[in-house]
Design a protein around this motif. Sequence first.
Motif, PDB file in Angstrom:
ATOM      1  N   LYS A   5      28.026  28.361  33.481  1.00  0.00           N
ATOM      2  CA  LYS A   5      28.109  27.106  32.730  1.00  0.00           C
ATOM      3  C   LYS A   5      26.999  26.142  33.119  1.00  0.00           C
ATOM      4  O   LYS A   5      26.383  25.481  32.279  1.00  0.00           O
ATOM      5  CB  LYS A   5      29.475  26.445  32.961  1.00  0.00           C
ATOM      6  N   THR A   6      26.751  26.102  34.422  1.00  0.00           N
ATOM      7  CA  THR A   6      25.683  25.227  34.902  1.00  0.00           C
ATOM      8  C   THR A   6      24.341  25.656  34.311  1.00  0.00           C
ATOM      9  O   THR A   6      23.532  24.846  33.864  1.00  0.00           O
ATOM     10  CB  THR A   6      25.596  25.260  36.442  1.00  0.00           C
ATOM     11  N   LEU A   9      24.180  24.713  30.653  1.00  0.00           N
ATOM     12  CA  LEU A   9      23.898  23.277  30.510  1.00  0.00           C
ATOM     13  C   LEU A   9      22.440  22.962  30.814  1.00  0.00           C
ATOM     14  O   LEU A   9      21.805  22.137  30.167  1.00  0.00           O
ATOM     15  CB  LEU A   9      24.818  22.473  31.445  1.00  0.00           C
ATOM     16  N   PHE A  12      20.388  23.968  27.913  1.00  0.00           N
ATOM     17  CA  PHE A  12      20.612  22.988  26.851  1.00  0.00           C
ATOM     18  C   PHE A  12      19.772  21.724  27.068  1.00  0.00           C
ATOM     19  O   PHE A  12      19.178  21.158  26.143  1.00  0.00           O
ATOM     20  CB  PHE A  12      22.114  22.658  26.809  1.00  0.00           C
ATOM     21  N   LEU A  13      19.757  21.315  28.363  1.00  0.00           N
ATOM     22  CA  LEU A  13      18.971  20.119  28.693  1.00  0.00           C
ATOM     23  C   LEU A  13      17.488  20.317  28.362  1.00  0.00           C
ATOM     24  O   LEU A  13      16.833  19.444  27.800  1.00  0.00           O
ATOM     25  CB  LEU A  13      19.124  19.787  30.188  1.00  0.00           C
ATOM     26  N   ALA A  16      17.065  20.019  24.836  1.00  0.00           N
ATOM     27  CA  ALA A  16      17.204  18.613  24.429  1.00  0.00           C
ATOM     28  C   ALA A  16      15.917  17.844  24.680  1.00  0.00           C
ATOM     29  O   ALA A  16      15.482  17.038  23.850  1.00  0.00           O
ATOM     30  CB  ALA A  16      18.366  17.961  25.191  1.00  0.00           C
ATOM     31  N   PHE A  17      15.265  18.111  25.793  1.00  0.00           N
ATOM     32  CA  PHE A  17      13.989  17.437  26.083  1.00  0.00           C
ATOM     33  C   PHE A  17      12.904  17.871  25.110  1.00  0.00           C
ATOM     34  O   PHE A  17      12.151  17.073  24.585  1.00  0.00           O
ATOM     35  CB  PHE A  17      13.555  17.742  27.527  1.00  0.00           C
ATOM     36  N   CYS A  20      12.510  16.332  21.678  1.00  0.00           N
ATOM     37  CA  CYS A  20      11.839  15.040  21.508  1.00  0.00           C
ATOM     38  C   CYS A  20      10.389  15.200  21.060  1.00  0.00           C
ATOM     39  O   CYS A  20       9.787  14.287  20.540  1.00  0.00           O
ATOM     40  CB  CYS A  20      11.856  14.260  22.832  1.00  0.00           C
TER      41      CYS A  20
ATOM     42  N   TYR B   5      33.732  17.136  36.169  1.00  0.00           N
ATOM     43  CA  TYR B   5      32.387  17.700  36.338  1.00  0.00           C
ATOM     44  C   TYR B   5      31.685  17.826  34.969  1.00  0.00           C
ATOM     45  O   TYR B   5      30.534  17.414  34.791  1.00  0.00           O
ATOM     46  CB  TYR B   5      32.558  19.075  37.007  1.00  0.00           C
ATOM     47  N   PHE B   9      28.469  15.689  33.462  1.00  0.00           N
ATOM     48  CA  PHE B   9      27.295  16.391  32.952  1.00  0.00           C
ATOM     49  C   PHE B   9      26.946  15.953  31.521  1.00  0.00           C
ATOM     50  O   PHE B   9      25.777  15.780  31.153  1.00  0.00           O
ATOM     51  CB  PHE B   9      27.545  17.911  32.988  1.00  0.00           C
ATOM     52  N   ILE B  13      23.517  14.310  30.200  1.00  0.00           N
ATOM     53  CA  ILE B  13      22.725  14.821  29.068  1.00  0.00           C
ATOM     54  C   ILE B  13      22.437  13.699  28.076  1.00  0.00           C
ATOM     55  O   ILE B  13      21.312  13.512  27.604  1.00  0.00           O
ATOM     56  CB  ILE B  13      23.474  15.984  28.377  1.00  0.00           C
ATOM     57  N   LEU B  16      19.848  11.484  29.448  1.00  0.00           N
ATOM     58  CA  LEU B  16      18.530  12.118  29.448  1.00  0.00           C
ATOM     59  C   LEU B  16      17.904  12.131  28.043  1.00  0.00           C
ATOM     60  O   LEU B  16      16.716  11.898  27.860  1.00  0.00           O
ATOM     61  CB  LEU B  16      18.636  13.554  29.977  1.00  0.00           C
ATOM     62  N   ILE B  17      18.749  12.412  27.051  1.00  0.00           N
ATOM     63  CA  ILE B  17      18.210  12.478  25.680  1.00  0.00           C
ATOM     64  C   ILE B  17      17.747  11.092  25.214  1.00  0.00           C
ATOM     65  O   ILE B  17      16.663  10.913  24.673  1.00  0.00           O
ATOM     66  CB  ILE B  17      19.270  13.048  24.717  1.00  0.00           C
ATOM     67  N   CYS B  20      14.381   9.636  26.075  1.00  0.00           N
ATOM     68  CA  CYS B  20      13.161   9.995  25.340  1.00  0.00           C
ATOM     69  C   CYS B  20      12.673   8.857  24.470  1.00  0.00           C
ATOM     70  O   CYS B  20      11.528   8.823  24.053  1.00  0.00           O
ATOM     71  CB  CYS B  20      13.415  11.212  24.457  1.00  0.00           C
TER      72      CYS B  20
END
Lengths: 269, 524
Positions: A5-6, A9, A12-13, A16-17, A20, B5, B9, B13, B16-17, B20
Motif C-alpha cells: 500500500k505504501t 501511494l 500515486f504521488l 500526481a506530481f 502538474c 495512517y 497519507f 497527497i 502535495l498536489i 504545485c
Amino acid sequence: MKKIKTYILGVFLVFAFLACEEEMDVYHESIDRLNFIYEEWSDTLLNRTFVFDDKTRVFDTVWVEVATQGFVVDHDRPFVLEQVMGDTNAAEAGVHFIAFNDSQVSSHYVVPAGANEVKVPIVLKRDASLKDKELTVRFRIGNNENFSSGYPQYQERVITVTDMLVQPKYWNMYATYYFAGKYGKVKHQFMIDVTRDMGIKINDDFFYELVGDPSSVDMGMTDYWFYFFTYALEEENAKRAEQGLDVLREEPTTSNPEGEIVKFTRYEF
Amino acid sequence: MKKNYIMWFACLIGLLITACYDDKGNYDYKEIGEIRIEGLDEKYECVAFQDVLHLEPNVTITDGTSDLEYFWTINLTSGSATSSEQIKIELDTIGWERVLDYPITEKAGFYDVTLWAKNKENGATSIETVSLSVVTPFSEGFYLLKEINGETDIDLHLRDGSYVMDILKSKDGQHMPAAPVSIGLDPSYCFVNAQADYEITKALFICTENDVRISNVEDMSVIYTYNTMFLGEVPTGEKPYYMWRNFYGVGYVCDQGIYFSTQAPLYDLLGTGKFGLPALVNESEKTKPNFYGVISNGCWFFFDELKGRLLYLDFNGSLHTFSDTDKEGKEQPYPINGITHKLKFFGMNYIAVNKETNGYALFEDENNANKRYIYELNLSTSNIYNPIKKVTEVSSASKLNNANLFCTYETTTKVMYFVANNQIYMYDLEQNTEELIVPTGMATGEEITYIKNYYWTEDTDEKDNFNYLVFATYQNGKYKIYMYDILGGKPNGSPVRILEGEGKVVSMRFIDKSMEMTSTIPAL
C-alpha cells in the motif's frame, strides 16, 4: 500488505506530481497535404461560357487556388490534378480542356519554394460541341511524392463550360431584386444584344460589379440599368408590334406554353 | 491506527498536489491617480483655412504625479451629415502637447477633437472629446439666384451682413450663359470625387435654361454639370427645372421627365450622385412634368402634362398615380386624371410629417385664359384614391386671374400670395378672399421678381431659426430682398433684413451648417 500500500501511494504521488507538468507536442506531421481554396464556403462551382467572346478566342483560362497543409519548404513541389469521372456530361480531356497531365499546364502545377499557396491554370477549349451543350470539368488534387489529399471537403472543384448562355453566378437574388428580375435565357440574350455596341458583357463581372457586395450596392447604378433595359425592351416590343409580332417571351415550357413575358422588375424576388 | 495512517497519507497527497499551484497574484497594491481633464468647452467652431483651434485644458492627477504624455486626434463625427458608416472614419493625430494650436484645414463638417492624456508610469489614460464645427465662407447664409444680362450667377449674403457677389463668375471666369431657372439644395449629397472615392458634402443645384451646375458648398467648385451628371448618354433637348433632396435620393425634374439618383448617406447608402433615365409610371409610361412641384413626406408631387394627372415620385424613386374614385370605388365630381386645364402654380401648406399636407393647384381654363380654378388636394402618400378635396373657381373679379408670381404660406395659415400688376396680394384659401398687401419699408416702383415664404426652423441654435415672407425687387440693374417676420399671414412691421446687389433675383436658398439629409427645406 502494508508495504504494498505504501508503495502504491508512493507511485500515486509521483503521478500526481507529474500531472502538474504538461508537455505540448510540436507539429510533427510528416505528410504534406494540399487543399483547394474556395471563394465561398463549400461552393466549388465555376461557370464559364465562351458566348461573349470573339470567335477567334478558343481558350479560356480559369485560375484555381490551392494551399498547402504542413511545413513550408525551400524547394519547388510539383503536385497533380486529376479529372473525376462519373458525370453524365463530363468534359473530355484534350477536347474541352487541356489535359491535366499535358506539360502545357502541368508545368504550372507547382508550389514554389517558400510558398504555401499558389494559383494554377485550368485551360478550357472552345470546342464546337459546346455550342449546344454544357459540360462539366470535375477534378481533384491527386497524390504524388510531395502531397497527399488534405481535408476531404476541399478536394474537388467543378467548372462548367459551354458556348451557350448560362445564368451568371452573380445573377443571384440581389441582382433579381435590384434590377434584373428573374433569370431567363431570352432576357439574358436581349440584354447582351442591347449592350453589345457599348462594349459591355452581361456576364459574371457585370453582375458582380453591381451586386457582388450586397452590403454596398450602388442603387443609383442598379436603377440606371433597370431603366436602361426597361426602355430598351419597350422599344423592342414596339418594333415587334409594328411587325405584327408578340411581345418578347421566354421559350415555352410545360407550365407556361406561351412562354413567360420578358420584363425587368425591381424590389421583387 | 491503520485508518489514521491512510487518512494522514491522503492529507499529505492533497497538500502535495495543491503545492504545485503557484499564486502569482500581486498584492502590492498602489492607488492609481485619476487623470482629470478640465477647462474645455463642449463645442467649438472654426473657419477652415483661416482659424487656428486653440485648446488649453487643465490636466491634473489626483495622486500628485505629473509625468504625463499627450496627443490630440481629430475625426469626422460619426452620424453627421458628411459622414457615413460606409466611409472609414480615421483618427488623425494633430498634436503632441497639452496645449493645442491647430490651423484648421479640414473640410466643412462636424468633427470630434479628442485629447488623450496618458500616465507614463502606469499607462492609465484619460480622454476628453469636444465637438468642432468647421465652416467655410460658403457654409451659411442666403444664396440668391439671379439673372444678370440674360445670364446666371449667385450671390451669398452671410448672417453677419457680409456678402460674396457673383460667385460663379469668380469661380468659373464667367456667369452661366443662360437665364436662371431654379436653385436647389442637398445638405448631404454623395458623389465620387477625383480620387474615385465617395465624398459627402452640401451641394447647391443651379438650373439654367440649358445647363445644370451641381456645386460643392465646401468651396463652390463644380461637382457635375449637365454634360457630366448622367450615368449614360447625355439627353438632348431637355429643359432643366429643378433638383433637390428627395429622402433616399436626389431628384431631378425637367420638361422631359423626372429622374432619381438613389443615395442616402444618413443610412450609409452611398452613390455617384449621377442620374440614369427618367422614371416611368407602371414601368412603362413616360411623363412630361410641369415646372411646379411640392415636397410632402419625402415625396415630390407634380402635374404630368402628358396625361393631365397628378403624380408623385416616392422616396425610393418610384412614380405613383392616383385613382379617380374614392375608397368605396365611387366616381368623384372631379377626376384627378385627364385634367385638361393648364397648371399655373402648385404650392402647399402645413408641412408636418405624418400630418395632412394640403396642396393647392392653380389651373387656367384651357379655353379661357381669364378663368382659373384652385384645386385643393390631399397630398398624402398613404392615399391612393382621388386626392381632390374641393375645386373652387376663382372669382372673375379676382386679381389672381392676372397674377404672374405665386407662393403659399407653407407652414400653417392657409393663404397664398401672388403678384398682379406689380402689387402683392394675400389670398385666403379658405374664404376665397384677397387683400392687397403693402409691406412697410418696401420701396414702390421697383419690379417685383420673386415672392416666397422662406423658413428654417430646425436649427440646433433656436435663435437662428426664422420664418420670413420674402419679396425680391429689381430696379436699374440692382436687386433688393426684403425679409419680413409674419403675423397672421401678413408681413409684420419693417423688414428684418434687406439684401442688395447687382442683377435680378429669381430664387433663393438658405444654407445652415446644421442642416442634415432629413432637414425640412422649402420646396421650389
